[in-house]
Design a protein around this motif. Structure first.
Motif, mmCIF file in Angstrom:
data_model
loop_
_atom_site.group_PDB
_atom_site.id
_atom_site.type_symbol
_atom_site.label_atom_id
_atom_site.label_comp_id
_atom_site.label_asym_id
_atom_site.label_seq_id
_atom_site.Cartn_x
_atom_site.Cartn_y
_atom_site.Cartn_z
ATOM 1 N N PRO A 2 0.822 -1.213 0.000
ATOM 2 C CA PRO A 2 0.000 0.000 0.000
ATOM 3 C C PRO A 2 0.856 1.263 0.000
ATOM 4 C CG PRO A 2 -0.059 -1.037 2.163
ATOM 5 C CD PRO A 2 0.706 -1.956 1.247
ATOM 6 N N LEU A 19 -1.231 2.847 9.010
ATOM 7 C CA LEU A 19 -0.890 1.764 8.093
ATOM 8 C C LEU A 19 0.430 1.112 8.478
ATOM 9 C CD1 LEU A 19 -1.965 3.078 4.586
ATOM 10 C CD2 LEU A 19 -2.804 1.044 5.757
ATOM 11 N N LYS A 20 1.385 1.920 8.895
ATOM 12 C CA LYS A 20 2.685 1.380 9.306
ATOM 13 C C LYS A 20 2.512 0.471 10.528
ATOM 14 C CE LYS A 20 7.145 0.894 9.501
ATOM 15 N NZ LYS A 20 7.824 0.004 8.579
ATOM 16 N N GLN A 23 0.702 -2.811 9.093
ATOM 17 C CA GLN A 23 1.342 -3.560 8.014
ATOM 18 C C GLN A 23 2.798 -3.133 7.919
ATOM 19 O OE1 GLN A 23 -1.034 -3.841 4.599
ATOM 20 N NE2 GLN A 23 0.644 -4.235 3.212
ATOM 21 N N VAL A 26 4.771 -0.317 3.747
ATOM 22 C CA VAL A 26 3.944 0.768 3.236
ATOM 23 C C VAL A 26 4.904 1.819 2.692
ATOM 24 C CG1 VAL A 26 3.810 1.948 5.476
ATOM 25 C CG2 VAL A 26 2.041 2.353 3.766
#
Length: 93
Positions: A2, A19-20, A23, A26
């Motif tokens: 992403p 997001l980090k 997941q 990124v």
């Protein structure tokens, strides 16, 4: 993997951070539009923030006047729309 369109503002910084956390891989994507005197400083700020989060950061520059991009906008009512469309084109191409 992403990617986050990363302006360095609170919204994109928060999204990048979340997001980090969720997941491992990124990337942050910053557009240097060159339309403001401070655009290089803003891009450097994005790089520093992404680095502090251990996120890979890419900078793209709008090639104004090179097809399919129009010439550099100088203001007027359509200024924001032209700049937005150019950013979207780079991000989604």
């Amino acid at each position: 993997m992403p990617g986050v369109a990363f302006s360095g503002g609170p919204d994109s910084t928060g999204l990048l951070y979340l997001l980090k956390q969720q997941q491992r891989d990124v990337v942050a994507l910053t557009i240097d539009h060159g339309l403001q005197a401070a655009s290089t400083e803003m891009t450097d700020q994005c790089r520093r923030i992404a680095s502090s989060m251990d996120v890979q950061h890419f900078v793209m520059t709008i090639p104004w006047g090179t097809a399919p991009f129009p010439g550099r906008p100088s203001g007027g009512a359509a200024f924001e729309n032209i700049a937005r469309e150019a950013r979207y084109h780079l991000l989604f191409d």
